[in-house]
Motif scaffolding. Structure first.
Motif, PDB file in Angstrom:
ATOM      1  N   TYR A  29      22.252  25.928  48.529  1.00 25.06           N
ATOM      2  CA  TYR A  29      23.431  26.248  47.877  1.00 25.06           C
ATOM      3  C   TYR A  29      23.324  27.284  46.791  1.00 25.06           C
ATOM      4  O   TYR A  29      22.199  27.338  46.237  1.00 25.06           O
ATOM      5  CB  TYR A  29      24.145  24.989  47.309  1.00 25.06           C
ATOM      6  CG  TYR A  29      24.330  23.868  48.172  1.00 25.06           C
ATOM      7  CD1 TYR A  29      25.542  23.611  48.679  1.00 25.06           C
ATOM      8  CD2 TYR A  29      23.090  22.991  48.544  1.00 25.06           C
ATOM      9  CE1 TYR A  29      25.855  22.523  49.709  1.00 25.06           C
ATOM     10  CE2 TYR A  29      23.416  21.879  49.436  1.00 25.06           C
ATOM     11  CZ  TYR A  29      24.575  21.778  49.946  1.00 25.06           C
ATOM     12  OH  TYR A  29      25.154  20.840  50.819  1.00 25.06           O
ATOM     13  N   ASN A  31      25.622  28.639  43.665  1.00 24.08           N
ATOM     14  CA  ASN A  31      26.690  28.585  42.759  1.00 24.08           C
ATOM     15  C   ASN A  31      27.832  27.600  43.687  1.00 24.08           C
ATOM     16  O   ASN A  31      28.772  27.739  43.555  1.00 24.08           O
ATOM     17  CB  ASN A  31      27.557  29.897  42.807  1.00 24.08           C
ATOM     18  CG  ASN A  31      26.467  31.001  41.921  1.00 24.08           C
ATOM     19  OD1 ASN A  31      25.866  30.730  41.250  1.00 24.08           O
ATOM     20  ND2 ASN A  31      26.904  32.147  42.534  1.00 24.08           N
ATOM     21  N   ASP A  32      26.946  26.289  43.861  1.00 25.09           N
ATOM     22  CA  ASP A  32      27.622  25.165  44.563  1.00 25.09           C
ATOM     23  C   ASP A  32      28.155  25.653  45.917  1.00 25.09           C
ATOM     24  O   ASP A  32      28.885  24.566  46.231  1.00 25.09           O
ATOM     25  CB  ASP A  32      28.528  24.652  43.493  1.00 25.09           C
ATOM     26  CG  ASP A  32      27.902  24.091  42.359  1.00 25.09           C
ATOM     27  OD1 ASP A  32      26.967  23.694  42.410  1.00 25.09           O
ATOM     28  OD2 ASP A  32      28.658  24.289  41.294  1.00 25.09           O
ATOM     29  N   GLN A  33      28.044  26.585  46.608  1.00 24.99           N
ATOM     30  CA  GLN A  33      28.499  26.917  47.766  1.00 24.99           C
ATOM     31  C   GLN A  33      27.454  26.981  48.856  1.00 24.99           C
ATOM     32  O   GLN A  33      26.507  27.452  48.842  1.00 24.99           O
ATOM     33  CB  GLN A  33      29.117  28.245  47.801  1.00 24.99           C
ATOM     34  CG  GLN A  33      30.477  28.321  46.892  1.00 24.99           C
ATOM     35  CD  GLN A  33      31.516  27.541  47.130  1.00 24.99           C
ATOM     36  OE1 GLN A  33      31.897  27.296  48.509  1.00 24.99           O
ATOM     37  NE2 GLN A  33      32.090  26.759  46.366  1.00 24.99           N
ATOM     38  N   GLU A  34      27.496  26.307  49.828  1.00 28.95           N
ATOM     39  CA  GLU A  34      26.572  26.108  50.843  1.00 28.95           C
ATOM     40  C   GLU A  34      26.467  27.624  51.461  1.00 28.95           C
ATOM     41  O   GLU A  34      27.443  28.148  52.034  1.00 28.95           O
ATOM     42  CB  GLU A  34      26.791  25.316  52.132  1.00 28.95           C
ATOM     43  CG  GLU A  34      25.596  25.017  52.839  1.00 28.95           C
ATOM     44  CD  GLU A  34      25.554  23.401  53.620  1.00 28.95           C
ATOM     45  OE1 GLU A  34      24.470  23.351  54.268  1.00 28.95           O
ATOM     46  OE2 GLU A  34      26.908  23.106  53.637  1.00 28.95           O
ATOM     47  N   ASP A  45      22.794  34.294  39.703  1.00 28.34           N
ATOM     48  CA  ASP A  45      23.184  33.151  40.760  1.00 28.34           C
ATOM     49  C   ASP A  45      22.235  31.882  40.471  1.00 28.34           C
ATOM     50  O   ASP A  45      21.049  31.860  39.960  1.00 28.34           O
ATOM     51  CB  ASP A  45      22.722  33.596  42.244  1.00 28.34           C
ATOM     52  CG  ASP A  45      23.569  34.327  42.699  1.00 28.34           C
ATOM     53  OD1 ASP A  45      24.882  34.547  42.078  1.00 28.34           O
ATOM     54  OD2 ASP A  45      23.380  35.111  43.951  1.00 28.34           O
ATOM     55  N   ASN A  46      22.984  30.648  40.611  1.00 28.03           N
ATOM     56  CA  ASN A  46      22.200  29.352  40.360  1.00 28.03           C
ATOM     57  C   ASN A  46      22.120  28.789  41.772  1.00 28.03           C
ATOM     58  O   ASN A  46      22.890  28.664  42.666  1.00 28.03           O
ATOM     59  CB  ASN A  46      23.197  28.478  39.771  1.00 28.03           C
ATOM     60  CG  ASN A  46      22.601  27.037  39.280  1.00 28.03           C
ATOM     61  OD1 ASN A  46      22.078  26.318  40.293  1.00 28.03           O
ATOM     62  ND2 ASN A  46      22.260  26.796  38.092  1.00 28.03           N
ATOM     63  N   THR A  48      20.319  25.906  44.487  1.00 26.21           N
ATOM     64  CA  THR A  48      19.800  24.519  44.716  1.00 26.21           C
ATOM     65  C   THR A  48      19.524  24.342  46.245  1.00 26.21           C
ATOM     66  O   THR A  48      20.353  24.750  47.029  1.00 26.21           O
ATOM     67  CB  THR A  48      21.447  23.564  44.355  1.00 26.21           C
ATOM     68  OG1 THR A  48      21.921  23.827  43.154  1.00 26.21           O
ATOM     69  CG2 THR A  48      21.046  22.075  44.472  1.00 26.21           C
ATOM     70  N   LYS A  50      18.801  21.219  48.528  1.00 29.88           N
ATOM     71  CA  LYS A  50      18.896  19.478  48.956  1.00 29.88           C
ATOM     72  C   LYS A  50      18.016  19.368  50.045  1.00 29.88           C
ATOM     73  O   LYS A  50      18.017  19.727  51.167  1.00 29.88           O
ATOM     74  CB  LYS A  50      20.285  19.359  49.448  1.00 29.88           C
ATOM     75  CG  LYS A  50      20.582  17.906  49.734  1.00 29.88           C
ATOM     76  CD  LYS A  50      21.940  17.597  50.068  1.00 29.88           C
ATOM     77  CE  LYS A  50      22.016  16.018  50.628  1.00 29.88           C
ATOM     78  NZ  LYS A  50      23.481  15.940  51.047  1.00 29.88           N
TER      79      LYS A  50
END
Length: 284
Positions: A29, A31-34, A45-46, A48, A50
């Motif tokens: 992800y 910015n919280d977008q896959e 950009d952030n 993540t 999972k």
């Protein structure tokens, strides 16, 4: 930079782990977008990651047992292993292992992962044992081992009086022919280096502090036996087992560079009661 290259080069994800994350229920992800690994990152950009759900082996069953924790944070666990306890389940010891105890603890604190041991201890060896709480942390610790960033110090009681006060045993170790357990010093074996320092001498015993430069199976036991000074209690390698019912070897200290905090962590384990009993008797 592509997300794939950022994770691989900057954050040290293995390509295998990235592939597993993509196809086994994990996700990437920004910015919280896959996104996919081909996403082009921009400043600010952030990111993540999972990780996919981990699969436990059939024998990895939680069991309620006493567990002594020496250090813990979000990524790392160090426990104090008691003697006469296997680390992982096997056909000879299918339950009652340290892995079973840790899985029960994980259930209590809401961790669904399996157990990732960074180092191992023989069934009869006690002391500090390092565990990664997830597969990525375990991967980072594997890299750290290759880079010599994890150091282990042991305390042992050897038979006889060892001279000099300190030294290095640099002898290759190989599996003994015809045995699946026993090891020997052999010129065709793997490189094995043990550094030792005498802490005390008394009543025909020598108390030693040892540091491993390599991590071969039974390394300390084999090296000391090759000098004619087997560990007290180590009947497999010629030690007398009348004063203690296991080899007198204890993992006293672990020092490692934390893979996320990027600082050195030092964890110590006190000597267990049976060790202290032998040492007290030898000074009476």
């Amino acid at each position: 930079m592509l997300l794939r290259e950022f994770l691989h080069k900057e954050k040290r994800f293995s390509r295998r782990l990235l592939t597993t994350t993509k196809f086994s229920g994990g996700g990437l992800y920004v910015n919280d977008q896959e996104v996919t690994v081909r996403y082009v990152l921009q400043k600010g950009d952030n990111v993540t990651v999972k990780l996919p759900k981990e699969v436990k082996g059939d024998r990895m069953v939680p069991e309620q047992m006493a567990l002594t924790i020496l250090y813990e944070d979000e990524h790392v666990l160090v426990v104090d292993k008691r003697p006469n306890m296997s680390v992982i389940p096997s056909s000879d010891h299918p339950n009652g292992t340290l892995a079973n105890a840790i899985l029960y603890y994980y259930d209590q604190i809401g961790i669904s992962n399996t157990v990732h041991f960074v180092n191992r201890l023989d069934r009869d060896t006690s002391g500090a044992l390092l565990i990664a709480k997830d597969r990525f942390t375990h991967h980072l610790f594997s890299l750290a081992q290759q880079e010599n960033l994890i150091h282990r110090q042991y305390t042992a009681i050897a038979e006889g009086v060892i001279i000099p006060d300190s030294g290095t045993i640099n002898e290759p170790i190989a599996r003994k022919e015809g045995s699946i357990i026993e090891r020997i010093v052999h010129p065709n074996g793997q490189r094995a280096v043990t550094h030792f320092k005498v802490e005390d001498r008394s009543d025909g015993h020598t108390l030693l502090s040892l540091k491993l430069e390599t991590g071969r199976t039974h390394q300390i036991r084999v090296h000391l036996a090759s000098l004619g000074h087997p560990l007290l209690g180590d009947s497999l390698y010629g030690g007398n087992d009348k004063q203690i019912n296991r080899q007198a070897l204890h993992s006293t200290m672990l020092t490692f560079i934390h893979p996320f905090l990027e600082k050195q962590v030092e964890v110590c384990s006190p000597l267990p009661p049976d060790f202290k009993d032998v040492l007290n008797r030898s000074h009476d």
